[in-house]
Design an enzyme around this catalytic site. Structure first.
Site, PDB file in Angstrom:
ATOM      1  N   LYS A  21       0.837  -1.209   0.000  1.00 51.25           N
ATOM      2  CA  LYS A  21       0.000   0.000   0.000  1.00 51.25           C
ATOM      3  C   LYS A  21       0.873   1.261   0.000  1.00 51.25           C
ATOM      4  O   LYS A  21       0.583   2.211  -0.715  1.00 51.25           O
ATOM      5  CB  LYS A  21      -0.936   0.026   1.228  1.00 51.25           C
ATOM      6  CG  LYS A  21      -1.910  -1.121   1.293  1.00 51.25           C
ATOM      7  CD  LYS A  21      -2.933  -0.934   2.400  1.00 51.25           C
ATOM      8  CE  LYS A  21      -2.355  -0.904   3.799  1.00 51.25           C
ATOM      9  NZ  LYS A  21      -1.723  -2.168   4.224  1.00 51.25           N
ATOM     10  N   ARG A  75      11.421  -6.709   4.970  1.00 50.67           N
ATOM     11  CA  ARG A  75      11.152  -5.296   4.696  1.00 50.67           C
ATOM     12  C   ARG A  75      12.048  -4.381   5.542  1.00 50.67           C
ATOM     13  O   ARG A  75      12.344  -4.669   6.692  1.00 50.67           O
ATOM     14  CB  ARG A  75       9.685  -5.004   5.011  1.00 50.67           C
ATOM     15  CG  ARG A  75       9.286  -3.580   4.712  1.00 50.67           C
ATOM     16  CD  ARG A  75       7.820  -3.447   4.606  1.00 50.67           C
ATOM     17  NE  ARG A  75       7.154  -3.432   5.896  1.00 50.67           N
ATOM     18  CZ  ARG A  75       5.859  -3.154   6.041  1.00 50.67           C
ATOM     19  NH1 ARG A  75       5.124  -2.889   4.976  1.00 50.67           N
ATOM     20  NH2 ARG A  75       5.302  -3.154   7.220  1.00 50.67           N
ATOM     21  N   ARG A 128      -9.396   1.088   9.059  1.00 53.19           N
ATOM     22  CA  ARG A 128      -8.969  -0.292   9.250  1.00 53.19           C
ATOM     23  C   ARG A 128     -10.003  -1.102  10.028  1.00 53.19           C
ATOM     24  O   ARG A 128      -9.793  -2.280  10.271  1.00 53.19           O
ATOM     25  CB  ARG A 128      -7.671  -0.281  10.048  1.00 53.19           C
ATOM     26  CG  ARG A 128      -6.506  -0.932   9.309  1.00 53.19           C
ATOM     27  CD  ARG A 128      -5.291  -0.543  10.069  1.00 53.19           C
ATOM     28  NE  ARG A 128      -4.153  -1.323   9.872  1.00 53.19           N
ATOM     29  CZ  ARG A 128      -2.999  -0.862   9.378  1.00 53.19           C
ATOM     30  NH1 ARG A 128      -2.925   0.365   8.920  1.00 53.19           N
ATOM     31  NH2 ARG A 128      -1.955  -1.615   9.343  1.00 53.19           N
ATOM     32  N   ARG A 159      11.276  -2.506  10.976  1.00 51.53           N
ATOM     33  CA  ARG A 159      10.254  -2.086  11.928  1.00 51.53           C
ATOM     34  C   ARG A 159      10.125  -3.109  13.040  1.00 51.53           C
ATOM     35  O   ARG A 159      10.203  -4.305  12.794  1.00 51.53           O
ATOM     36  CB  ARG A 159       8.905  -1.947  11.206  1.00 51.53           C
ATOM     37  CG  ARG A 159       8.752  -0.621  10.509  1.00 51.53           C
ATOM     38  CD  ARG A 159       7.562  -0.564   9.625  1.00 51.53           C
ATOM     39  NE  ARG A 159       6.329  -1.088  10.212  1.00 51.53           N
ATOM     40  CZ  ARG A 159       5.140  -1.020   9.619  1.00 51.53           C
ATOM     41  NH1 ARG A 159       5.045  -0.453   8.428  1.00 51.53           N
ATOM     42  NH2 ARG A 159       4.077  -1.505  10.188  1.00 51.53           N
ATOM     43  N   ARG A 210      -0.665  -9.381  13.270  1.00 49.30           N
ATOM     44  CA  ARG A 210      -1.191  -8.314  12.405  1.00 49.30           C
ATOM     45  C   ARG A 210      -2.046  -8.891  11.277  1.00 49.30           C
ATOM     46  O   ARG A 210      -3.056  -8.301  10.899  1.00 49.30           O
ATOM     47  CB  ARG A 210      -0.036  -7.489  11.816  1.00 49.30           C
ATOM     48  CG  ARG A 210       0.622  -6.601  12.877  1.00 49.30           C
ATOM     49  CD  ARG A 210       1.996  -6.150  12.460  1.00 49.30           C
ATOM     50  NE  ARG A 210       1.985  -5.268  11.319  1.00 49.30           N
ATOM     51  CZ  ARG A 210       3.022  -5.135  10.477  1.00 49.30           C
ATOM     52  NH1 ARG A 210       4.117  -5.833  10.637  1.00 49.30           N
ATOM     53  NH2 ARG A 210       2.927  -4.294   9.481  1.00 49.30           N
TER      54      ARG A 210
HETATM   55  P1  AMP Z   1       1.017   0.240   9.055  1.00 48.98           P
HETATM   56  O1  AMP Z   1       2.242   1.068   8.924  1.00 48.98           O
HETATM   57  O2  AMP Z   1      -0.114   0.744   8.216  1.00 48.98           O
HETATM   58  O3  AMP Z   1       1.280  -1.230   8.854  1.00 48.98           O
HETATM   59  O4  AMP Z   1       0.524   0.402  10.573  1.00 48.98           O
HETATM   60  C1  AMP Z   1       1.339  -0.031  11.644  1.00 48.98           C
HETATM   61  C2  AMP Z   1       0.527  -0.115  12.911  1.00 48.98           C
HETATM   62  O5  AMP Z   1      -0.027   1.173  13.217  1.00 48.98           O
HETATM   63  C3  AMP Z   1      -0.669  -1.049  12.867  1.00 48.98           C
HETATM   64  O6  AMP Z   1      -0.329  -2.399  13.122  1.00 48.98           O
HETATM   65  C4  AMP Z   1      -1.538  -0.457  13.975  1.00 48.98           C
HETATM   66  O7  AMP Z   1      -1.054  -0.807  15.256  1.00 48.98           O
HETATM   67  C5  AMP Z   1      -1.314   1.040  13.801  1.00 48.98           C
HETATM   68  N1  AMP Z   1      -2.305   1.630  12.869  1.00 48.98           N
HETATM   69  C6  AMP Z   1      -2.082   2.195  11.656  1.00 48.98           C
HETATM   70  N2  AMP Z   1      -3.211   2.606  11.085  1.00 48.98           N
HETATM   71  C7  AMP Z   1      -4.202   2.288  11.953  1.00 48.98           C
HETATM   72  C8  AMP Z   1      -5.617   2.423  11.935  1.00 48.98           C
HETATM   73  N3  AMP Z   1      -6.267   2.975  10.905  1.00 48.98           N
HETATM   74  N4  AMP Z   1      -6.307   1.968  13.014  1.00 48.98           N
HETATM   75  C9  AMP Z   1      -5.704   1.419  14.073  1.00 48.98           C
HETATM   76  N5  AMP Z   1      -4.378   1.231  14.143  1.00 48.98           N
HETATM   77  C10 AMP Z   1      -3.626   1.664  13.099  1.00 48.98           C
END
Ligand code: AMP
Length: 215
Positions: free
Chosen positions: A13, A123, A88, A156, A167
């Site tokens: 994404k 990654r 999400r 990360r 996740r």
């Molecule tokens: P990402 O970088 O999009 O993979 O997000 C990393 C982490 O941030 C996720 O595993 C969640 O813990 C948190 N996070 C990101 N976006 C959201 C969202 N829309 N709602 C809740 N938690 C989020």
């Protein structure tokens, strides 16, 4: 154009959001990136979010909504935006509707779990600009340095096997139902992530161009 990118962690994404941002000249907004920056800076929101991210859980809906609402007030969002990683949960999607945060097109990038596990394990992310790389499939030109801004590349803390599994489980139970939500609003386009990044990019750009033409 107001675009939402759906899809599991590791689907690409972020990469596709960057391509679309360049093409349509609108900002790509990653809630994950904003939250990680807040954790690094140890802001009050970052302190709340830290434990959730470490466990591979979602940060509470209210907190994330607040982040997005604040970001969308900025000038660069007035002609549209790309939301990467938000909404999400169904609750977040409903909150967006209540707060009149518009969505024109939703692109869901589908990738099988086995591929995601391999991708997320290799990654690396730029600490400074958030650009992502893969140690085997998309390495930086200079080891551990971002091609775009020279920032340090790091793994990360949630890209480790136990948290990756969590996740993915959270994605399937809490985020996947959004597909039905947006399908019923006739906003959903599905793209199947390909082995070759260029092919996925082509599929995403074509899907968005087609959806945009129908707006
Ligand atoms: P990402 O970088 O999009 O993979 O997000 C990393 C982490 O941030 C996720 O595993 C969640 O813990 C948190 N996070 C990101 N976006 C959201 C969202 N829309 N709602 C809740 N938690 C989020």
């Amino acid at each position: 154009m107001k675009l939402v990118l759906l899809g599991p962690p590791g689907a690409g994404k972020g990469t596709q959001a960057a391509n679309l941002a360049k093409k349509y000249q609108i900002p790509a907004i990653s809630t994950g990136h904003i939250i990680r920056a807040a954790i690094s800076a140890q802001t009050p929101m970052g302190k709340i979010a830290e434990g959730f991210i470490a466990r591979g859980e979602l940060v509470p809906d209210d907190t994330v909504l607040e982040i997005v609402r604040n970001r969308l007030k900025e000038d660069d969002c007035q002609c549209g935006y790309i939301l990467d990683g938000f909404p999400r949960t169904l609750e977040q999607a409903k909150m967006m509707d209540e707060h009149e945060i518009g969505v024109d097109v939703v692109v869901d990038i589908e990738v099988p779990d086995e591929v995601l596990i391999e991708r997320l394990s290799g990654r690396r992310e730029c600490k400074k600009c958030g650009a992502t790389y893969h140690v085997l499939h998309n390495p930086p030109k200079v080891s551990e340095k971002c091609d775009q801004c020279g920032g340090e590349l790091v793994r990360r803390s949630d890209d480790v096997p136990e948290v990756i599994r969590k996740r993915l489980a959270v994605y399937h139970s809490q985020t996947e139902p959004l597909k039905e939500y947006y399908r019923s609003q006739e906003k959903l386009t599905i793209v199947y992530g390909q082995e070759e990044l260029a092919e996925t990019t082509h599929a995403v750009l074509s899907a968005v161009a087609e959806a945009e033409a129908g707006l």
